[in-house]
Design an enzyme around this catalytic site. Structure first.
Site, mmCIF file in Angstrom:
data_model
loop_
_atom_site.group_PDB
_atom_site.id
_atom_site.type_symbol
_atom_site.label_atom_id
_atom_site.label_comp_id
_atom_site.label_asym_id
_atom_site.label_seq_id
_atom_site.Cartn_x
_atom_site.Cartn_y
_atom_site.Cartn_z
ATOM 1 N N HIS A 21 34.172 36.999 43.514
ATOM 2 C CA HIS A 21 34.190 38.019 42.463
ATOM 3 C C HIS A 21 32.893 37.959 41.640
ATOM 4 C CE1 HIS A 21 36.114 40.531 39.322
ATOM 5 N NE2 HIS A 21 35.409 39.775 38.497
ATOM 6 N N GLU A 22 32.541 36.764 41.202
ATOM 7 C CA GLU A 22 31.327 36.594 40.402
ATOM 8 C C GLU A 22 30.074 36.898 41.216
ATOM 9 O OE1 GLU A 22 31.418 36.408 37.246
ATOM 10 O OE2 GLU A 22 33.558 36.001 37.108
ATOM 11 N N HIS A 25 29.339 40.582 40.904
ATOM 12 C CA HIS A 25 28.619 40.920 39.672
ATOM 13 C C HIS A 25 27.156 40.499 39.772
ATOM 14 C CE1 HIS A 25 32.249 42.095 37.613
ATOM 15 N NE2 HIS A 25 32.769 40.875 37.654
#
Length: 142
Positions: A21-22, A25
């Site tokens: 997920h990170e 980003h």
């Protein structure tokens, strides 16, 4: 003993999901030209860190997640409204791609896992008679 193993597996899966997920980003920020100050694996305090191409990469003590520090997300941050590589100075589409990058990468991870389980796992074993289970999936069908 099985409980401890399950807790261990949970944390491994959790770490993978959070860090993918990170990573979403992080990569969308880099592609949009936004400065990423730090990519952290786990939560501080830092155990090890290195700076590479303007971004600090860190491994932290509490391995219960991760984070990406994006320059300019905080309006009170010095220079966030003036710098061209600030999150605040990017257009709406760039901001949305950065914010949705994490969710997008989780969706890609889910598709990759299901593809592996239902297509590639045939390489690891044959179908069990009378079931639709194959390969690695046999482990979960019992």
């Amino acid at each position: 003993m099985a409980l401890l193993a399950n807790i261990f597996y949970f944390f491994i899966v959790f770490l993978i999901v959070v860090n993918v997920h990170e990573l979403g980003h992080f990569l969308m920020s880099k592609l949009s030209g936004v400065k990423v100050e730090e990519y952290g694996f786990g939560w501080p305090p830092r155990l090890v860190s290195r700076v590479f191409r303007g971004t600090r990469y860190s491994i932290n003590l509490f391995l219960a997640g991760g984070f990406v520090k994006i320059f300019g997300k905080d309006l009170n941050e010095k220079g966030s409204l003036e710098s061209a590589n600030s999150f605040q100075k990017k257009n709406y589409l760039s901001k949305m791609s950065i914010m949705l990058g994490g969710v997008g990468f989780n969706v890609i991870l889910a598709f990759a896992i299901f593809y592996f389980l239902f297509h590639v796992s045939d390489l690891f074993g044959n179908s069990e008679p009378g079931t639709s289970c194959t390969g690695i999936i046999l482990y979960f069908c019992h």
